[in-house]
Design a protein around this motif. Structure first.
Motif, PDB file in Angstrom:
ATOM      1  N   ALA A  18       0.854  -1.189   0.000  1.00 14.12           N
ATOM      2  CA  ALA A  18       0.000   0.000   0.000  1.00 14.12           C
ATOM      3  C   ALA A  18       0.883   1.229   0.000  1.00 14.12           C
ATOM      4  N   ARG A  19       0.594   2.144  -0.878  1.00 16.86           N
ATOM      5  CA  ARG A  19       1.329   3.406  -0.915  1.00 16.86           C
ATOM      6  C   ARG A  19       1.047   4.187   0.368  1.00 16.86           C
ATOM      7  N   SER A  20       2.104   4.696   0.988  1.00 16.80           N
ATOM      8  CA  SER A  20       1.946   5.401   2.252  1.00 16.80           C
ATOM      9  C   SER A  20       1.152   6.693   2.063  1.00 16.80           C
ATOM     10  N   SER A  21       0.209   6.911   2.968  1.00 18.65           N
ATOM     11  CA  SER A  21      -0.555   8.163   2.959  1.00 18.65           C
ATOM     12  C   SER A  21       0.162   9.240   3.760  1.00 18.65           C
ATOM     13  N   GLY A  22       1.211   8.828   4.498  1.00 18.59           N
ATOM     14  CA  GLY A  22       1.913   9.763   5.365  1.00 18.59           C
ATOM     15  C   GLY A  22       1.150  10.101   6.633  1.00 18.59           C
ATOM     16  N   CYS A  23       0.087   9.317   6.894  1.00 17.30           N
ATOM     17  CA  CYS A  23      -0.746   9.598   8.060  1.00 17.30           C
ATOM     18  C   CYS A  23      -0.974   8.332   8.879  1.00 17.30           C
ATOM     19  N   TRP A  24      -1.224   8.550  10.156  1.00 10.68           N
ATOM     20  CA  TRP A  24      -1.621   7.493  11.067  1.00 10.68           C
ATOM     21  C   TRP A  24      -2.987   7.854  11.640  1.00 10.68           C
ATOM     22  N   TYR A  25      -3.648   6.851  12.188  1.00 11.29           N
ATOM     23  CA  TYR A  25      -4.968   7.083  12.763  1.00 11.29           C
ATOM     24  C   TYR A  25      -4.945   6.725  14.247  1.00 11.29           C
ATOM     25  N   LEU A  26      -5.395   7.660  15.078  1.00  8.25           N
ATOM     26  CA  LEU A  26      -5.479   7.442  16.515  1.00  8.25           C
ATOM     27  C   LEU A  26      -6.844   6.836  16.830  1.00  8.25           C
ATOM     28  N   LEU A  27      -6.838   5.566  17.212  1.00  8.22           N
ATOM     29  CA  LEU A  27      -8.089   4.848  17.427  1.00  8.22           C
ATOM     30  C   LEU A  27      -8.215   4.457  18.902  1.00  8.22           C
ATOM     31  N   ILE A  28      -8.993   5.254  19.646  1.00  9.48           N
ATOM     32  CA  ILE A  28      -9.292   4.961  21.044  1.00  9.48           C
ATOM     33  C   ILE A  28     -10.773   4.568  21.099  1.00  9.48           C
ATOM     34  N   PRO A  29     -11.069   3.278  21.196  1.00  9.64           N
ATOM     35  CA  PRO A  29     -12.471   2.837  21.122  1.00  9.64           C
ATOM     36  C   PRO A  29     -13.254   3.157  22.372  1.00  9.64           C
TER      37      PRO A  29
END
Length: 232
Positions: A58-69
């Motif tokens: 997967a090509r990097s989007s340069g972003c991460w996602y903070l997932l606190i459920p």
């Protein structure tokens, strides 16, 4: 076996990501958090979009996602006040969230912790998933070897049995079947979706048969080798 039956009907849409979503974290701050607070790793996912998905990469989007459920903070903080606990335990995350507090509080429902969010539990589990674009011209599948989250331009199916299914779906044989059946019947169409591939045939190994066990092992080894090549 039709693909939909092989995964027992479990197909999941990606996480909706609004524009300027405070939970989307840039590459630099995300890596800084991981370096200074390694225990925040379970809360961070590499964000993948459908347009970036290829066969095994997967090509990097340069972003991460903070997932606190929902419910995560209460489960960790015990009797301590939840926000106070988060600031003490994950100060870098808390500092980032505090700057976006007003926006997040407006989005949160009554009685909900504003730094948590509802999400499909499927995305909270590390690995064990195969991602693909929700809209594609030719099918390509990403086998998640770590912690990846797809945005709302992606879909995913579980891969609890390991990389076998990814090997089948990314094979030239499946590409041939797709081209000669699904794509050939509607030559004017440029885009396809899950509805078009849900009935793709997937061979279900019979592990009582030695030849099936050997093929299964061989396919998994080839997939792992291909993934390693993509990462190098």
């Amino acid at each position: 076996t039709p693909l939909e039956d092989f995964v027992m009907g479990q197909v999941h849409t990606g996480i909706p990501v609004p524009e300027d979503d405070p939970f989307v974290i840039g590459e630099i701050p995300a890596r800084e958090w991981l370096k200074r607070d390694p225990q925040c790793r379970p809360l961070l996912r590499r964000l993948v979009s459908g347009t970036g998905i290829g066969r095994y990469h997967a090509r990097s989007s340069g972003c991460w996602y903070l997932l606190i459920p929902r419910g995560w903070t209460a489960g960790k903080s015990g009797a301590e006040q939840p926000w106070r606990w988060l600031k003490r335990r994950h100060p870098l995350i808390a500092r980032h969230l505090q700057a976006c507090a007003e926006v997040l509080k407006e989005r949160a429902g009554t009685g909900e912790l504003w730094w948590e969010r509802d999400s499909d539990a499927f995305w909270q589990e590390p690995g064990k998933k195969i991602l693909f674009a929700a809209r594609f011209c030719s099918p390509a599948f990403l086998y998640d070897t770590g912690r990846v989250a797809g945005d709302d331009t992606t879909m995913a199916v579980p891969s609890a049995s390991g990389p076998y299914l990814a090997g089948i779906l990314n094979s030239r044989l499946i590409s041939f079947v797709f081209g000669c059946t699904i794509a050939a019947t509607v030559p004017e169409r440029k885009w396809f979706s899950w509805e078009d591939i849900r009935n793709l045939p997937v061979y279900t190994p019979d592990f009582v048969r030695p030849e099936d066990r050997d093929r299964h092992v061989r396919i998994e080894q080839l997939v792992q080798r291909r993934i390693s090549l993509e990462q190098n």
